[in-house]
Design a protein around this motif. Structure first.
Motif, mmCIF file in Angstrom:
data_model
loop_
_atom_site.group_PDB
_atom_site.id
_atom_site.type_symbol
_atom_site.label_atom_id
_atom_site.label_comp_id
_atom_site.label_asym_id
_atom_site.label_seq_id
_atom_site.Cartn_x
_atom_site.Cartn_y
_atom_site.Cartn_z
ATOM 1 N N LYS A 74 0.825 -1.212 0.000
ATOM 2 C CA LYS A 74 0.000 0.000 0.000
ATOM 3 C C LYS A 74 0.860 1.263 0.000
ATOM 4 O O LYS A 74 0.557 2.240 -0.671
ATOM 5 C CB LYS A 74 -0.928 0.015 1.225
ATOM 6 N N THR A 75 1.935 1.232 0.780
ATOM 7 C CA THR A 75 2.736 2.443 0.940
ATOM 8 C C THR A 75 3.749 2.641 -0.192
ATOM 9 O O THR A 75 4.472 3.631 -0.201
ATOM 10 C CB THR A 75 3.457 2.445 2.308
ATOM 11 N N THR A 76 3.796 1.700 -1.139
ATOM 12 C CA THR A 76 4.705 1.829 -2.291
ATOM 13 C C THR A 76 3.923 1.744 -3.603
ATOM 14 O O THR A 76 4.414 1.184 -4.583
ATOM 15 C CB THR A 76 5.792 0.739 -2.250
ATOM 16 N N ASP A 77 2.712 2.311 -3.616
ATOM 17 C CA ASP A 77 1.873 2.327 -4.824
ATOM 18 C C ASP A 77 1.656 0.935 -5.381
ATOM 19 O O ASP A 77 1.521 0.744 -6.598
ATOM 20 C CB ASP A 77 2.506 3.228 -5.902
ATOM 21 N N PHE A 78 1.604 -0.037 -4.508
ATOM 22 C CA PHE A 78 1.363 -1.442 -4.855
ATOM 23 C C PHE A 78 2.412 -2.013 -5.807
ATOM 24 O O PHE A 78 2.158 -2.979 -6.531
ATOM 25 C CB PHE A 78 -0.059 -1.635 -5.402
ATOM 26 N N LEU A 79 3.609 -1.427 -5.768
ATOM 27 C CA LEU A 79 4.723 -1.968 -6.536
ATOM 28 C C LEU A 79 5.655 -2.791 -5.654
ATOM 29 O O LEU A 79 6.145 -3.847 -6.052
ATOM 30 C CB LEU A 79 5.513 -0.829 -7.187
ATOM 31 N N GLY A 80 5.905 -2.314 -4.467
ATOM 32 C CA GLY A 80 6.866 -2.928 -3.568
ATOM 33 C C GLY A 80 8.109 -2.075 -3.443
ATOM 34 O O GLY A 80 8.376 -1.191 -4.264
ATOM 35 N N ALA A 81 8.887 -2.324 -2.387
ATOM 36 C CA ALA A 81 10.129 -1.581 -2.173
ATOM 37 C C ALA A 81 11.162 -1.983 -3.219
ATOM 38 O O ALA A 81 11.100 -3.077 -3.796
ATOM 39 C CB ALA A 81 10.665 -1.860 -0.774
ATOM 40 N N ASP A 82 12.112 -1.105 -3.456
ATOM 41 C CA ASP A 82 13.204 -1.430 -4.379
ATOM 42 C C ASP A 82 14.192 -2.405 -3.755
ATOM 43 O O ASP A 82 14.744 -3.277 -4.429
ATOM 44 C CB ASP A 82 13.950 -0.149 -4.783
ATOM 45 N N VAL A 83 14.416 -2.240 -2.454
ATOM 46 C CA VAL A 83 15.415 -3.031 -1.734
ATOM 47 C C VAL A 83 14.828 -3.458 -0.396
ATOM 48 O O VAL A 83 14.179 -2.650 0.285
ATOM 49 C CB VAL A 83 16.705 -2.218 -1.488
ATOM 50 N N ALA A 84 15.043 -4.705 -0.019
ATOM 51 C CA ALA A 84 14.681 -5.180 1.318
ATOM 52 C C ALA A 84 15.926 -5.750 1.985
ATOM 53 O O ALA A 84 16.686 -6.498 1.359
ATOM 54 C CB ALA A 84 13.586 -6.250 1.240
ATOM 55 N N ILE A 85 16.144 -5.367 3.228
ATOM 56 C CA ILE A 85 17.286 -5.854 4.000
ATOM 57 C C ILE A 85 16.771 -6.698 5.157
ATOM 58 O O ILE A 85 16.014 -6.209 6.001
ATOM 59 C CB ILE A 85 18.141 -4.687 4.535
ATOM 60 N N SER A 90 7.611 -8.374 -0.109
ATOM 61 C CA SER A 90 7.471 -6.915 -0.015
ATOM 62 C C SER A 90 8.226 -6.158 -1.090
ATOM 63 O O SER A 90 7.915 -5.002 -1.368
ATOM 64 C CB SER A 90 7.961 -6.427 1.361
ATOM 65 N N VAL A 91 9.239 -6.791 -1.665
ATOM 66 C CA VAL A 91 10.057 -6.080 -2.637
ATOM 67 C C VAL A 91 9.392 -6.145 -4.011
ATOM 68 O O VAL A 91 8.625 -7.058 -4.317
ATOM 69 C CB VAL A 91 11.481 -6.694 -2.647
ATOM 70 N N ARG A 92 9.665 -5.159 -4.830
ATOM 71 C CA ARG A 92 9.055 -5.120 -6.169
ATOM 72 C C ARG A 92 9.675 -6.167 -7.076
ATOM 73 O O ARG A 92 10.763 -6.696 -6.808
ATOM 74 C CB ARG A 92 9.227 -3.733 -6.784
ATOM 75 N N LYS A 93 9.023 -6.464 -8.178
ATOM 76 C CA LYS A 93 9.615 -7.335 -9.186
ATOM 77 C C LYS A 93 10.912 -6.709 -9.703
ATOM 78 O O LYS A 93 10.981 -5.509 -9.932
ATOM 79 C CB LYS A 93 8.627 -7.557 -10.333
ATOM 80 N N GLY A 94 11.935 -7.527 -9.827
ATOM 81 C CA GLY A 94 13.227 -7.025 -10.252
ATOM 82 C C GLY A 94 14.017 -6.348 -9.151
ATOM 83 O O GLY A 94 15.070 -5.769 -9.407
ATOM 84 N N GLY A 95 13.523 -6.397 -7.918
ATOM 85 C CA GLY A 95 14.181 -5.747 -6.793
ATOM 86 C C GLY A 95 15.316 -6.576 -6.224
ATOM 87 O O GLY A 95 15.675 -7.642 -6.739
ATOM 88 N N THR A 96 15.876 -6.076 -5.115
ATOM 89 C CA THR A 96 17.053 -6.701 -4.510
ATOM 90 C C THR A 96 16.798 -6.987 -3.040
ATOM 91 O O THR A 96 16.216 -6.160 -2.328
ATOM 92 C CB THR A 96 18.284 -5.776 -4.637
ATOM 93 N N ILE A 97 17.243 -8.153 -2.597
ATOM 94 C CA ILE A 97 17.162 -8.533 -1.185
ATOM 95 C C ILE A 97 18.569 -8.746 -0.649
ATOM 96 O O ILE A 97 19.389 -9.427 -1.271
ATOM 97 C CB ILE A 97 16.319 -9.806 -0.985
ATOM 98 N N SER A 98 18.842 -8.133 0.479
ATOM 99 C CA SER A 98 20.108 -8.283 1.181
ATOM 100 C C SER A 98 19.851 -9.041 2.474
ATOM 101 O O SER A 98 18.956 -8.666 3.243
ATOM 102 C CB SER A 98 20.698 -6.898 1.474
#
Length: 382
Positions: free
Chosen positions: A241-252, A288-296
């Motif tokens: 909801k808080t990322t325009d239903f895209l997801g975060a760019d990066v999740a740690i 939670s991360v967007r498609k094509g995003g990065t997880i650390s």
């Protein structure tokens, strides 16, 4: 010497142990001044780490004064005030030559993955740690560094693991200018990861935890937006909801197999808390991360039999970076940030405990009493 010793799950005490001795020409003996209790020490404290033996001394964050050196040590000398990275590494193997100090191949007979770590069971080499009056430091020419004269002791102490790991977590996120970064876990590593994300150009930083006092610290110290996942039916939906239903760019993921729980518990719903002990935070990161995003992932994981949503990660085209932090590789940049005032690591320290009271310190930290965030241990302060 006096040293913290493990006596079984939830049982630690200070005992007299033999003072460590030089065992190899490149060893040093360090008289410890300050040590710390790390969140990952709680895995040991709770009996969740394989091959944690009775009598083992914990502690992979410590600083002190060089008391003795082996005949081949050249980079430090007796009387030097030194900080010691939690990684034990040879500096010359295939992995060390590539800066992967946490994956050294010569310091741990179990080194199929991790190298050596001070005070972290025989799974990580069986080296006694720094929650003691003295500690043996192998490969003294490549590990410890003399503390800069301008650096405060507590800041140096936090560089030996928590700050370096948090900074490394942000590095692994491949943050680009303007990215939205969500950090799972508001312990010391999560706080430092959030703070470091700004230094790498993040446009928005969100921290998720379930303890309000830690979230307050995330707002104050890391200037992050915060969410208490216990107040939401589905924290992943809130992140969407808080990322325009895209997801975060990066999740740690700064949680790992959270030390408050059971590493083998199978969690089948996001309604279970982070302390469930399975990869709840990692699965939330994947969702939670967007498609094509990065997880650390810098949270510590032990053996797990719970399902990670790897299929979802693959189908979303996620990039996943993981490792134990190669601590000394982070120091030049961190020293610059500290000297220039961008970071003050000791701001997260909440408790200062003498070595003789370390059992109470572990209990307080394990039970999250007294709004504890980071406890440090005074050993030979003089």
């Amino acid at each position: 010497m006096k040293a913290m010793t493990y006596r079984g799950p939830y049982k630690v005490r200070v005992e007299e142990k033999d003072r460590p001795r030089i065992e190899h020409p490149n060893d040093a003996i360090v008289r410890v001044q300050l040590a710390a209790i790390c969140g990952s020490d709680l895995h040991l404290y709770h009996g969740l780490m394989p091959d944690t033996r009775v009598g083992h001394t914990f502690g992979h964050e410590f600083i002190g004064v060089v008391d003795e050196v082996g005949p081949s040590v050249q980079s430090i000398k007796v009387g030097d005030r030194v900080m010691v990275p939690f990684n034990i590494y040879c500096g010359s193997c295939y992995f060390c030559a590539r800066g992967l100090y946490s994956n050294c191949h010569n310091v741990n007979p179990n080194a199929t993955a991790v190298g050596g770590i001070y005070g972290y069971s025989h799974t990580c080499g069986g080296y006694d740690g720094g929650q003691a009056e003295f500690v043996r430091v192998p490969f003294a020419d490549v590990g410890p560094s003399v503390i800069p004269e301008w650096m405060a002791d507590e800041d140096a102490l936090l560089c030996t693991d928590a700050l370096s790991t948090g900074y490394f977590g942000a590095q692994l996120g491949d943050i680009v200018e303007g990215d939205t970064v969500v950090v799972f876990g508001a312990g010391p590593v999560g706080l430092f990861a959030a703070k470091s994300s700004w230094l790498m150009g993040a446009g928005r930083v969100i921290v998720i935890d379930h303890l309000d006092y830690r979230l307050a610290k995330a707002r104050d110290f890391a200037h992050a937006e915060t969410y208490n996942f216990g107040e939401y039916g589905d924290i992943v939906l809130e992140m969407k909801k808080t990322t325009d239903f895209l997801g975060a760019d990066v999740a740690i993921d700064a949680v790992g197999a959270e030390a408050d729980g059971n590493l083998f518990q199978h969690v089948t719903t996001a309604k279970f808390k982070l302390q469930g002990g399975s990869p709840v935070a990692l699965n939330w990161a994947i969702d939670s991360v967007r498609k094509g995003g990065t997880i650390s992932v810098v949270g510590a994981y032990g053996p797990m039999f719970s399902a990670v949503k790897f299929g979802d990660a693959m189908n979303k085209g996620l990039t996943i970076h993981t490792n134990q932090a190669p601590v000394k590789r982070q120091w030049p940049r961190l020293f610059s940030h500290i000297q220039n005032g961008y970071l003050k690591p000791s701001e997260i320290v909440t408790h200062r405990i003498p070595l003789e009271h370390i059992a109470e310190g572990y209990h307080t930290f394990s039970s999250k009493l007294d709004q504890i965030i980071k406890p440090i241990i005074s050993v030979n302060a003089n």
